[in-house]
Design an enzyme around this catalytic site. Sequence first.
Site, PDB file in Angstrom:
ATOM      1  N   HIS A  14       0.499  15.048  29.757  1.00 33.22           N
ATOM      2  CA  HIS A  14       0.804  15.483  28.213  1.00 33.22           C
ATOM      3  C   HIS A  14      -0.443  15.172  27.328  1.00 33.22           C
ATOM      4  O   HIS A  14      -0.975  16.075  26.519  1.00 33.22           O
ATOM      5  CB  HIS A  14       2.091  14.898  27.815  1.00 33.22           C
ATOM      6  CG  HIS A  14       2.320  15.584  26.449  1.00 33.22           C
ATOM      7  ND1 HIS A  14       3.692  16.362  26.217  1.00 33.22           N
ATOM      8  CD2 HIS A  14       2.081  14.959  25.104  1.00 33.22           C
ATOM      9  CE1 HIS A  14       3.605  16.454  24.960  1.00 33.22           C
ATOM     10  NE2 HIS A  14       2.684  15.557  24.226  1.00 33.22           N
ATOM     11  N   HIS A  32      -3.469  17.518  25.080  1.00 37.37           N
ATOM     12  CA  HIS A  32      -3.867  17.550  23.883  1.00 37.37           C
ATOM     13  C   HIS A  32      -5.240  17.407  23.637  1.00 37.37           C
ATOM     14  O   HIS A  32      -5.989  18.210  23.044  1.00 37.37           O
ATOM     15  CB  HIS A  32      -3.191  16.246  22.883  1.00 37.37           C
ATOM     16  CG  HIS A  32      -1.778  16.486  22.544  1.00 37.37           C
ATOM     17  ND1 HIS A  32      -1.326  17.730  22.187  1.00 37.37           N
ATOM     18  CD2 HIS A  32      -0.587  15.583  22.613  1.00 37.37           C
ATOM     19  CE1 HIS A  32      -0.068  17.686  22.009  1.00 37.37           C
ATOM     20  NE2 HIS A  32       0.347  16.300  22.164  1.00 37.37           N
TER      21      HIS A  32
HETATM   22 ZN    ZN Z   1       2.325  15.566  22.390  1.00 36.73          ZN
END
Ligand code: ZN
Length: 318
Positions: free
Chosen positions: A198, A202
């Site tokens: 995750h 980004h």
């Molecule tokens: Zn996040």
Amino acid sequence: MCKLINFVFLIFFICLIPKYNANPTSRRFNGYEDVPYNAVFDDENSIDGSDVIDLSSLGPEAYGLPNNESGNAVAAWSESSLVNPEELGSYAEGDILMPPHEGRNGIKEESFRWPKGHIPYSIEGSFTAQEREIIMKAIADYHRLTCLRFIPYSGQKDYIVIQNKDTGCWSSVGKLGGRQEVNVQSPGCVSKKGTVIHELLHAIGFMHEQSRPERDNFVTIRYNNIKSGAEINFKKANPQHSNDFGVPYDFNSVMHYSEYAFSKNQQKTIDPKVGGVKVGQREGLSRSDVRKVNNMYGCKKEEPQSGWFGNIFQNWFN
Ligand SMILES: [Zn+2]
């Protein structure tokens, strides 16, 4: 009747044969089946990673410095929690942190994709051997499923540092230029591979799934259950500044918040409009996550189980 059963079994085995011939060096993985192991070495990449990522939909709250308050919240987190550790930070949407930038408005309006999908990285900090293994497994998933390549840092100008300071789980969005940090505090942010994936997503250039402009067609945000002051974490991206890369909304995305994110009362803050779906998984990249990464980076890698027989198999069994 007997003939009918034989016919069904025949079709079943016909579907299986090309599946196993197509990818002999494969295994079940993350809900995917038959992901080629040798994909990392193929030559089908055609990545153009020089494009700009528009950050103007991020509010000024995304810019600032890491803080220990977020670290304390993650330190108190355990795997039995209803939420994910990256939802606990006091950063934008919990875990987006852009460094302060001395521009006209004090904020930077754009970042970049990683040229050729190559992301130089180094791992700093006091990770245990097990935590390092989790990080390397996250990187291996990107290599197996996408054309992105995490390359051990050897003096490149732009690179990421994966570190575990006591400031929670956070990352900036896209390539900023120079050294940029991805923080995955131990042990909370490195207890699940999906959390590392995750935060890296980004840095690769992606935002949260539930902030997509059309999210209200898929989930109901229960504002009555959100902690006071955290409502801002549920704003939607401006459709002019977001790009779905042709991939529909995905409840199963590793970038989707959990149902109880920022809840003040143990009640759901994100309520899927479709029955029987779960949101907020952190096991790994979903099929749509993979598609989105590969579309963003112009990767021509074929999906697992693609092709005529593969499609039939997917339709029957997924
Ligand atoms: Zn996040």
